[in-house]
Design an enzyme around this catalytic site. Structure first.
Site, mmCIF file in Angstrom:
data_model
loop_
_atom_site.group_PDB
_atom_site.id
_atom_site.type_symbol
_atom_site.label_atom_id
_atom_site.label_comp_id
_atom_site.label_asym_id
_atom_site.label_seq_id
_atom_site.Cartn_x
_atom_site.Cartn_y
_atom_site.Cartn_z
ATOM 1 N N ARG A 76 -12.251 -4.265 -6.863
ATOM 2 C CA ARG A 76 -12.031 -5.087 -5.582
ATOM 3 C C ARG A 76 -13.448 -5.425 -4.813
ATOM 4 O O ARG A 76 -14.100 -4.547 -4.671
ATOM 5 C CB ARG A 76 -11.286 -4.184 -4.794
ATOM 6 C CG ARG A 76 -10.066 -4.617 -4.016
ATOM 7 C CD ARG A 76 -9.105 -3.942 -3.498
ATOM 8 N NE ARG A 76 -9.529 -2.728 -2.744
ATOM 9 C CZ ARG A 76 -9.291 -1.850 -1.561
ATOM 10 N NH1 ARG A 76 -8.146 -2.177 -1.271
ATOM 11 N NH2 ARG A 76 -9.598 -1.082 -1.089
ATOM 12 N N PHE B 31 0.730 -1.326 0.000
ATOM 13 C CA PHE B 31 -0.055 -0.064 -0.072
ATOM 14 C C PHE B 31 0.760 1.309 -0.007
ATOM 15 O O PHE B 31 1.913 1.355 0.748
ATOM 16 C CB PHE B 31 -0.852 0.151 1.164
ATOM 17 C CG PHE B 31 -1.929 1.085 1.262
ATOM 18 C CD1 PHE B 31 -3.004 1.150 0.094
ATOM 19 C CD2 PHE B 31 -1.976 2.183 1.827
ATOM 20 C CE1 PHE B 31 -3.918 2.226 0.011
ATOM 21 C CE2 PHE B 31 -2.917 3.435 1.903
ATOM 22 C CZ PHE B 31 -3.812 3.067 1.008
ATOM 23 N N ASP C 135 2.387 -4.784 8.356
ATOM 24 C CA ASP C 135 0.917 -3.874 8.100
ATOM 25 C C ASP C 135 -0.179 -4.914 8.085
ATOM 26 O O ASP C 135 -0.519 -5.606 7.041
ATOM 27 C CB ASP C 135 1.189 -3.014 7.023
ATOM 28 C CG ASP C 135 -0.019 -2.043 6.825
ATOM 29 O OD1 ASP C 135 -1.109 -2.329 7.288
ATOM 30 O OD2 ASP C 135 0.137 -0.898 6.182
ATOM 31 N N TYR D 157 -10.635 0.631 10.652
ATOM 32 C CA TYR D 157 -11.589 1.431 9.851
ATOM 33 C C TYR D 157 -12.338 0.387 8.807
ATOM 34 O O TYR D 157 -13.155 0.458 8.122
ATOM 35 C CB TYR D 157 -11.623 2.576 9.458
ATOM 36 C CG TYR D 157 -10.647 3.047 8.751
ATOM 37 C CD1 TYR D 157 -10.546 2.398 7.281
ATOM 38 C CD2 TYR D 157 -9.640 3.854 9.083
ATOM 39 C CE1 TYR D 157 -9.437 2.971 6.519
ATOM 40 C CE2 TYR D 157 -8.381 3.983 8.403
ATOM 41 C CZ TYR D 157 -8.385 3.734 6.904
ATOM 42 O OH TYR D 157 -7.233 4.070 6.285
ATOM 43 N N LYS D 158 -11.477 -0.889 8.736
ATOM 44 C CA LYS D 158 -11.761 -1.713 7.496
ATOM 45 C C LYS D 158 -12.847 -2.755 8.278
ATOM 46 O O LYS D 158 -14.004 -2.683 8.616
ATOM 47 C CB LYS D 158 -10.495 -2.084 7.111
ATOM 48 C CG LYS D 158 -9.876 -0.895 6.124
ATOM 49 C CD LYS D 158 -8.466 -1.737 5.570
ATOM 50 C CE LYS D 158 -7.835 -0.626 4.997
ATOM 51 N NZ LYS D 158 -8.355 -0.119 3.609
#
Lengths: 421, 421
Positions: free
Chosen positions: B380, B134, B206, B231-232
């Site tokens: 995705r 990322f 990560d 938050y995912k």
């Protein structure tokens, strides 16, 4: 209760009646029975905050889901709120972002300033600050010095008056709080900035106790960097994101090492190499806490309806009244004023030292007069003209006098230390 | 609509009926008409979040005011939530704090890891990562390299298989996403960590796309540092604060340069010199956004009621179903699977590449099937077993097939780029 002051509660009630800011109190939720003198630590809640949170959480998050990054403008919030805050700092559009914490933003400012200073003169290795600065500022300076390991040092002055002498040809950066968190001392921003820059150093201001509290003119002073918080006089909510201002001349130079994807020129291109965005966006880093960030707007919206000159002049009048009443009515009890009396040297809180300060403050809070305590021995009273009036000051000092007179602070429960003071 | 697949909608409805996680859907607010396949970007809203926010804003901020730092436990929230999150990471108490953003936490982890590595062997100057990591992870590595100016370099591998070859006697730190944000590739944490450490380097993971999505065992792998977001899959709300995990052996060594006052041994003593707190508290920095931080607990409370093994096995089953249905029903339309098929190599999202990926995703979203798009060309689909079922997958693929068959993505409004993709 009899009054021994030359100013009566009645006079205060009359002053409130003609106060041009009086109606602003309705915009805030202040609990019954509370006289709130701690808006310099955590601003009171704007009434609108509850509805704002319900909208962000219910509509934007719940219904909008991931679409709200576009449709609710979440991604641009730090810049949009920065532009909204700018007038309160004497700043222009594209110069401020609301993001991260004050500590993190100070790290960005210091890293940028040190790299800019080093490019001009690598022999300048000193960061000048004040021993009595808010500790996190000094800790962050220590952090970057230790990380860089390039011979930087932190030089701390003991009195505001020692500043110009401490800034010399070895100085890279001066970092000061505009209003001191403890004493309320206010630096003359324009004069100090000019003196620092004349000596070849860069000037970073911490405006945590200034934004929304005193008149600030960063552009007029032509300072270099500034940081500050939104949860005190700006009423953004507990721990709401902080801000950073960067003079346009520095925005595209220097190193901003917390180079997260929000600061990239094209964050959604998902490129593997960092290319900083233009202007103030480079000072963004990672994804921001949208609920807390959105609430900042409620506080700003209230503040921007008021005239900053009215806020400042009422703040000075309320603080004068506080000082006068304490000195007249509590003279026998050993409170020592550590806040400058001169208006041009004073922020928007009033502090007294007392050996039993901690217990006295706890006794006050138990009676609904909420100020706070800061080591060593400091009773701090924040003056927030949007939701405090003259009679509030009279009543607070009346409770203080009663506690001191009856020594009702002298109880075991008021000696017990809380985790957070 | 006729089905050409060997698995029917009816079969899916039956699978849902015996799903042990089926009841969790009631804990989330999913709007009518939405099939939400983007919980890997922003998790859905727990029903309880609205009430939680009302309590924090109304009672804690509004009524408690500054007293809530003690009475509502605000100051300890990062540590308390970290301890609550720890079991989902295979971590212990006192090893995790929920604070700041993933980018900021990665900076802390990198700074600490590099200083620890340098103390052992200052000639190790390479940070190894993956070109397809990322982007913010790579940008933060660039940021610290450029700030330190000590000859560090970032070495990027192009394929997961290239890793061990890239890690050598010059390597200080390896920094990888456990689950790749684009492809969904899952690294074997234990094996990779061991291989990296055998070569004398430190391992930073990560976990942004892992926490709450796949089984994670940081202690078992004996990794060095980890960061990630809430938050995912943890449903903490938009931009909710991130986390950092530090192996106990590293907590009191190394430099944590974002040394704000919350990381001090005695934050309220207001000392002018920094003395780091013991253990994981040293990884705290400035004041945290309490409203957004508090909401993290609602997501965690739901997640912790479920069994992580059930979540993982349903995630794999839903993703297998998604892949099979797309391959059977959309075979003619050029979607290329880029997610590993093998369960032990796959995270909790499924990605397909298509030259018209952007427009196809916009057409899907317009029909209520919310996934997202990532450059270049990637559609995705996040698999979140707590609020997605087998019939949802069937219905989503049915819409996708319809859009592809009728080329209904081929419209001007679906080509127009949004600011945030």
């Amino acid at each position: 209760m009899t009054s021994t002051t030359t100013l009566s509660l009645d006079d205060c009630v009359k002053a409130d009646a003609v106060d041009p800011l009086r109606e602003f109190r309705r915009e805030f939720a202040i609990p019954e029975g509370v006289l709130y003198f701690d808006g310099n630590s955590l601003g009171a809640r704007p009434i609108a905050a509850q509805e704002c949170a319900a909208r962000v959480i219910g509509d934007e998050w719940g219904n909008g889901l991931v679409r709200s990054w576009n449709e609710a403008g979440w991604f641009d919030l730090p810049v949009r709120l920065g532009d909204k805050l700018a007038p309160l700092l004497g700043a222009g559009e594209g110069e401020v972002v609301v993001t991260d914490s004050t500590s993190i933003n100070l790290f960005k400012a210091l890293a940028s300033a040190l790299s800019i200073a080093a490019a001009q003169d690598p022999s300048r290795k000193v960061i000048v600050s004040e021993r009595d600065n808010f500790p996190t500022d000094l800790y962050i300076a220590e952090g970057i010095i230790s990380l860089l390991d390039q011979g930087y040092e932190l030089r701390l002055i003991d009195q505001p008056g020692d500043l110009t002498e401490a800034v010399g040809p070895d100085t890279a950066v001066v970092m000061l709080s505009h209003v001191n968190y403890r004493t309320g001392n206010l630096y003359a921003m324009t004069e100090v900035t000019a003196a620092v820059q004349e000596r070849g150093a860069l000037m970073i201001w911490d405006l945590a106790h200034s934004a929304g509290a005193v008149t600030v003119d960063l552009s007029g002073a032509d300072a270099d960097f500034a940081v500050g918080c939104t949860y005190k006089y700006l009423n953004g909510g507990p721990g709401s994101p902080a801000f950073i201002w960067v003079n346009r001349r520095h925005q595209n130079t220097g190193i901003q090492p917390l180079s997260g994807w929000w600061g990239h020129a094209r964050p959604f291109a998902m490129e593997s190499a960092y290319e900083p965005g233009a202007g103030i966006r480079r000072f963004l880093s990672g994804t921001q806490p949208i609920t807390s960030l959105s609430l900042v707007e409620c506080g700003l919206d209230v503040m921007l309806k008021a005239d900053m000159a009215d806020i400042r002049s009422k703040s000075l009048a309320l603080a004068d009244l506080f000082i006068n009443l304490v000195e007249e009515r509590c003279a026998a009890y050993g409170l020592e004023l550590i806040t400058p009396r001169a208006h041009e040297r004073r922020g928007s809180h009033v502090s007294f030292v007392h050996p039993e300060g901690y217990s006295i403050m706890k006794a006050l809070i138990a009676r609904g007069v909420i100020g706070d305590y800061r080591e060593p021995g400091v009773l701090r009273f924040g003056i927030t003209p949007l939701y405090l009036g003259y009679a509030d000051v009279w009543n607070a000092v009346d409770v203080l006098r009663d506690i001191l007179e009856n020594k009702s602070w002298d109880r075991p429960e008021f000696r017990e230390r809380d985790a957070v003071t």
